[in-house]
Motif scaffolding. Structure first.
Motif, short mmCIF file in Angstrom:
data_model
loop_
_atom_site.label_atom_id
_atom_site.label_comp_id
_atom_site.label_asym_id
_atom_site.label_seq_id
_atom_site.Cartn_x
_atom_site.Cartn_y
_atom_site.Cartn_z
N ALA A 111 0.84 -1.20 0.00
CA ALA A 111 0.00 0.00 0.00
C ALA A 111 0.88 1.25 0.00
CB ALA A 111 -0.91 0.01 1.22
N PRO A 112 0.81 2.06 -1.05
CA PRO A 112 1.51 3.36 -1.04
C PRO A 112 0.61 4.41 -0.39
CG PRO A 112 0.67 2.88 -3.24
CD PRO A 112 0.26 1.73 -2.36
N LEU A 113 1.10 5.05 0.65
CA LEU A 113 0.31 5.99 1.45
C LEU A 113 1.06 7.30 1.64
CD1 LEU A 113 -0.81 3.34 4.06
CD2 LEU A 113 -2.35 4.59 2.53
N VAL A 114 0.30 8.39 1.78
CA VAL A 114 0.87 9.71 2.03
C VAL A 114 0.19 10.30 3.25
CG1 VAL A 114 1.26 12.02 1.07
CG2 VAL A 114 1.23 10.02 -0.46
N SER A 115 0.98 10.58 4.28
CA SER A 115 0.42 11.16 5.50
C SER A 115 -0.04 12.58 5.27
CB SER A 115 1.47 11.15 6.62
OG SER A 115 0.99 11.85 7.74
N THR A 116 -1.16 12.94 5.88
CA THR A 116 -1.66 14.31 5.79
C THR A 116 -1.35 15.10 7.06
OG1 THR A 116 -3.86 13.74 6.66
CG2 THR A 116 -3.53 13.59 4.26
N ARG A 117 -0.56 14.53 7.97
CA ARG A 117 -0.21 15.25 9.20
C ARG A 117 0.38 16.62 8.87
NH1 ARG A 117 1.13 10.10 10.91
NH2 ARG A 117 3.28 10.27 10.26
N GLY A 118 -0.14 17.65 9.53
CA GLY A 118 0.35 19.01 9.30
C GLY A 118 -0.32 19.71 8.13
N ALA A 119 -1.23 19.03 7.45
CA ALA A 119 -1.95 19.62 6.32
C ALA A 119 -3.45 19.49 6.59
CB ALA A 119 -1.58 18.90 5.02
N LEU A 120 -4.24 20.18 5.80
CA LEU A 120 -5.70 20.15 5.95
C LEU A 120 -6.31 19.28 4.86
CD1 LEU A 120 -8.37 21.23 7.19
CD2 LEU A 120 -8.19 23.13 5.56
N LEU A 121 -6.99 18.20 5.27
CA LEU A 121 -7.68 17.30 4.34
C LEU A 121 -9.16 17.65 4.35
CD1 LEU A 121 -8.11 14.72 2.60
CD2 LEU A 121 -8.15 13.44 4.76
N GLU A 122 -9.70 17.92 3.16
CA GLU A 122 -11.13 18.23 3.02
C GLU A 122 -11.73 17.32 1.95
OE1 GLU A 122 -11.80 22.81 3.15
OE2 GLU A 122 -9.87 22.42 2.14
N TRP A 123 -12.94 16.83 2.21
CA TRP A 123 -13.68 16.06 1.21
C TRP A 123 -14.51 17.05 0.42
CZ3 TRP A 123 -11.53 11.67 0.66
CH2 TRP A 123 -10.90 11.06 1.75
N THR A 124 -14.27 17.16 -0.87
CA THR A 124 -14.93 18.17 -1.70
C THR A 124 -16.12 17.60 -2.48
OG1 THR A 124 -13.35 17.81 -3.49
CG2 THR A 124 -12.84 19.57 -1.91
N ARG A 125 -16.19 16.30 -2.60
CA ARG A 125 -17.36 15.64 -3.18
C ARG A 125 -17.50 14.29 -2.50
NH1 ARG A 125 -16.66 14.70 -8.97
NH2 ARG A 125 -17.22 16.88 -9.24
N GLY A 126 -18.65 14.06 -1.92
CA GLY A 126 -18.88 12.79 -1.25
C GLY A 126 -17.95 12.60 -0.06
N GLU A 127 -17.95 11.42 0.46
CA GLU A 127 -17.06 11.06 1.56
C GLU A 127 -16.87 9.54 1.52
OE1 GLU A 127 -16.86 11.57 6.34
OE2 GLU A 127 -17.41 13.30 5.13
N PRO A 128 -15.71 9.08 1.96
CA PRO A 128 -15.48 7.63 1.91
C PRO A 128 -16.40 6.88 2.86
CG PRO A 128 -13.43 8.81 2.41
CD PRO A 128 -14.54 9.81 2.45
N LYS A 129 -16.70 5.64 2.49
CA LYS A 129 -17.24 4.68 3.44
C LYS A 129 -16.02 4.17 4.20
CE LYS A 129 -20.72 2.11 2.66
NZ LYS A 129 -21.72 1.14 2.22
N ARG A 130 -16.24 3.61 5.37
CA ARG A 130 -15.10 3.18 6.17
C ARG A 130 -15.29 1.76 6.70
NH1 ARG A 130 -15.55 8.73 6.54
NH2 ARG A 130 -13.56 9.81 6.30
N PHE A 131 -14.18 1.06 6.76
CA PHE A 131 -14.13 -0.29 7.32
C PHE A 131 -13.11 -0.28 8.46
CE2 PHE A 131 -11.81 -4.40 7.33
CZ PHE A 131 -12.84 -5.19 7.81
N ARG A 132 -13.52 -0.77 9.62
CA ARG A 132 -12.60 -0.86 10.77
C ARG A 132 -11.79 -2.14 10.59
NH1 ARG A 132 -11.61 1.76 14.96
NH2 ARG A 132 -13.45 3.08 14.96
N SER A 133 -10.53 -1.98 10.12
CA SER A 133 -9.69 -3.14 9.84
C SER A 133 -8.98 -3.67 11.08
CB SER A 133 -8.66 -2.81 8.75
OG SER A 133 -7.81 -1.77 9.16
N SER A 134 -8.98 -2.89 12.15
CA SER A 134 -8.43 -3.34 13.43
C SER A 134 -9.08 -2.52 14.53
CB SER A 134 -6.90 -3.18 13.47
OG SER A 134 -6.56 -1.81 13.61
N ASN A 135 -8.67 -2.75 15.75
CA ASN A 135 -9.25 -1.98 16.86
C ASN A 135 -8.81 -0.53 16.86
OD1 ASN A 135 -6.62 -2.87 17.58
ND2 ASN A 135 -7.06 -2.47 19.73
#
Length: 159
Positions: free
Chosen positions: A45-69
């Protein structure tokens, strides 16, 4: 005169979910753990941390799955595109979901105990461009992409 902040945009394959990140992104990584492999349906999985930046959902929003506790994973409920890794220390966004991932080179690999043994040999495999696949030429000639373009749109899908 102050420099304008970095703005990064992206979204899922079908365009139902779009995001904008304002601020510098400097923490890109790859995770090889089995949980990330399954979440992305890929070798890692290639991932980019958003720490220190502002993440905004501009259309829709993700569904979420709790993959661990402690971790939730966001994805598009319509097309299934993996979008986020959400942990107590912040949110990371899938590198491939950015409109322009070219400047988001990973600097570290996590979960290497789950690294598949052939991943390091992938660059040595023969390479060819899509248009060089003569056996698929007829198939490719009929392909019409329904994928959202790599930029924001006022309306999607187009009318």
């Amino acid at each position: 005169m102050p420099m304008p902040p970095d703005i990064h945009t992206g979204g899922c394959q079908c365009g139902a979910v779009r995001f904008r990140i304002t601020g510098e992104l400097r923490d890109a990584s790859i995770c090889h753990c089995r949980m990330c492999q399954k979440a992305f349906g890929a070798y890692y999985a290639p991932l980019v941390s958003t720490r220190g930046a502002l993440l905004e959902w501009t259309r829709g929003e993700p569904k979420r799955f709790r993959s661990s506790n402690v971790v939730r994973r966001g994805f598009c409920g319509d097309c299934g595109t993996p979008l986020t890794y959400e942990a107590p220390d912040g949110v990371a966004v899938a590198a491939g979901a950015f409109d322009d991932p070219s400047g988001l080179a990973p600097w570290v690999q996590y979960g290497v105990e789950g690294k598949l043994p052939y991943v390091d040999t992938l660059p040595a495999l023969p390479q060819r461009r899509t248009e060089q696949d003569e056996a698929a030429a007829a198939f490719l000639a009929d392909v019409v992409s329904c994928q959202h373009p790599d930029h924001d749109t006022a309306v999607w899908p187009p009318r």
